[in-house]
Design a protein around this motif. Structure first.
Motif, PDB file in Angstrom:
ATOM      1  N   MET A  94       0.567  -1.583   0.275  1.00 43.30           N
ATOM      2  CA  MET A  94       0.334  -0.202   0.127  1.00 43.30           C
ATOM      3  C   MET A  94       1.027   0.955  -0.219  1.00 43.30           C
ATOM      4  O   MET A  94       1.684   1.613   0.855  1.00 43.30           O
ATOM      5  N   LYS A  95       0.710   2.401  -0.279  1.00 42.49           N
ATOM      6  CA  LYS A  95       1.202   3.653  -0.714  1.00 42.49           C
ATOM      7  C   LYS A  95       0.308   4.693   0.509  1.00 42.49           C
ATOM      8  O   LYS A  95      -1.129   4.475  -0.245  1.00 42.49           O
ATOM      9  N   ASP A 150       1.957  -5.562   4.133  1.00 41.97           N
ATOM     10  CA  ASP A 150       1.539  -6.463   5.291  1.00 41.97           C
ATOM     11  C   ASP A 150       1.904  -7.989   5.186  1.00 41.97           C
ATOM     12  O   ASP A 150       2.117  -8.847   4.009  1.00 41.97           O
ATOM     13  N   TYR A 153      -5.590   1.842   8.941  1.00 43.58           N
ATOM     14  CA  TYR A 153      -5.921   1.314   7.916  1.00 43.58           C
ATOM     15  C   TYR A 153      -6.926   0.269   8.979  1.00 43.58           C
ATOM     16  O   TYR A 153      -7.766  -0.575   8.525  1.00 43.58           O
ATOM     17  N   GLU A 178     -10.503  -1.529   8.614  1.00 45.83           N
ATOM     18  CA  GLU A 178     -10.160  -2.854   8.748  1.00 45.83           C
ATOM     19  C   GLU A 178     -10.992  -3.508   8.856  1.00 45.83           C
ATOM     20  O   GLU A 178     -12.621  -5.252   8.733  1.00 45.83           O
ATOM     21  N   HIS A 234      -4.818   7.197   2.167  1.00 49.12           N
ATOM     22  CA  HIS A 234      -4.213   5.896   1.604  1.00 49.12           C
ATOM     23  C   HIS A 234      -4.191   6.159  -0.222  1.00 49.12           C
ATOM     24  O   HIS A 234      -5.709   6.001  -0.656  1.00 49.12           O
ATOM     25  N   PHE A 252      -3.186   3.937  -2.779  1.00 49.40           N
ATOM     26  CA  PHE A 252      -3.203   3.040  -3.897  1.00 49.40           C
ATOM     27  C   PHE A 252      -3.286   1.761  -3.308  1.00 49.40           C
ATOM     28  O   PHE A 252      -1.963   1.951  -2.002  1.00 49.40           O
ATOM     29  N   ASP A 253      -3.437   0.718  -3.295  1.00 55.98           N
ATOM     30  CA  ASP A 253      -2.642  -0.442  -3.317  1.00 55.98           C
ATOM     31  C   ASP A 253      -2.258  -1.281  -4.554  1.00 55.98           C
ATOM     32  O   ASP A 253      -2.414  -0.901  -5.294  1.00 55.98           O
ATOM     33  N   GLY A 254      -1.373  -2.129  -4.347  1.00 51.65           N
ATOM     34  CA  GLY A 254      -0.243  -2.823  -5.115  1.00 51.65           C
ATOM     35  C   GLY A 254       0.254  -4.160  -4.896  1.00 51.65           C
ATOM     36  O   GLY A 254      -0.410  -4.548  -3.538  1.00 51.65           O
ATOM     37  N   VAL A 255       0.906  -4.984  -5.785  1.00 56.59           N
ATOM     38  CA  VAL A 255       0.416  -6.596  -5.428  1.00 56.59           C
ATOM     39  C   VAL A 255       2.380  -6.291  -5.896  1.00 56.59           C
ATOM     40  O   VAL A 255       2.803  -6.521  -6.881  1.00 56.59           O
TER      41      VAL A 255
END
Length: 260
Positions: free
Chosen positions: A1-2, A14, A78, A82, A252, A254-257
């Motif tokens: 996550m950024k 994570d 976060y 969650e 928050h 963005f999310d990434g893989v």
């Protein structure tokens, strides 16, 4: 996550329920703003037996940090989103830090008590931590990481890129130091700019804001509740009996893989 807090930006990995993946070399590669993602600090979420989770922090140069206030607030927000909880506890190398929803989209974290003894910061030898024997007579404080604060007439006139590196690597600081230049601009209001150890000029710093508020209070310049204005925005600091509470916004991005 950024994520970011007032432009002080982070990559958050994570690792809960997983084997450790991030090390110093990984942090450096991810931190490259041209070939990686880019960040001021990297925060790694890991399982904890004593808190809701544990955070491990890396600076952009791969060095470790015991504390990072804005990243702690971002991760706390976060986890609260969650889980639906209104508060969480986060273990760090600086100790277990409680965080809570402060309302209006703001998040508060208790960064613990400041340390002011020379050997706790640590310094190379015993000196007066309220007036260091460095030109400008700065104050030194530890928030789990060392902070050297100069009170000046106008912090916006200071060339951070020129002054910061020399202070960070001053021989008085065996573990290097974060550097702040600040001035009081009104009733319990401080304007502050930051050079972060292992990073450089940053738009904001949570632990630096706590350290500056504490240093200003030691000097008799402000009361126990202080608003700190940084290049990236505003943080509210409260010097309480149970520690130093820091409150501000989080984002928050963005999310990434991460494919390894």
């Amino acid at each position: 996550m950024k994520m970011h807090g007032l432009g002080n930006d982070f990559v958050v990995v994570d690792e809960r329920g997983l084997a450790p993946m991030v090390d110093e070399q990984t942090a450096v590669r991810l931190g490259d703003r041209h070939r990686g993602v880019g960040f001021d600090q990297l925060a790694v979420m890991r399982d904890s037996a004593e808190a809701d989770l544990h955070l491990t922090f890396f600076n952009a140069d791969g060095s470790r940090a015991a504390a990072c206030g804005n990243a702690t607030r971002c991760v706390a927000r976060y986890v609260m989103d969650e889980t639906g909880q209104g508060s969480v506890t986060i273990a760090t190398d600086h100790g277990v830090l409680p965080a809570r929803d402060a309302g209006d989209g703001l998040t508060s974290v208790n960064m613990g008590h400041a340390a002011v003894r020379w050997d706790e910061i640590p310094l190379a030898h015993e000196v007066d931590t309220l007036h260091l024997p460095i030109k400008g007579g700065p104050v030194v404080t530890s928030m789990g990481n060392p902070h050297c604060t100069f009170f000046v007439e106008d912090c916006e006139a200071v060339d951070l890129a020129a002054r910061g590196p020399a202070i960070e690597h001053h021989p008085l600081f065996p573990e290097r130091t974060n550097v702040q230049f600040a001035h009081v601009e009104g009733n319990n209001r401080i304007r502050m700019r930051v050079w972060e150890r292992g990073v450089g000029v940053t738009l904001a710093s949570g632990s630096s804001s706590c350290a500056v508020a504490h240093a200003a209070h030691r000097r008799g310049l402000v009361a126990r509740e202080v608003r700190v204005r940084l290049d990236g925005g505003v943080l509210d600091i409260r010097l309480a009996d149970d520690g130093i509470w820091m409150t501000g916004p989080t984002a928050h991005v963005f999310d990434g893989v991460w494919r390894v």
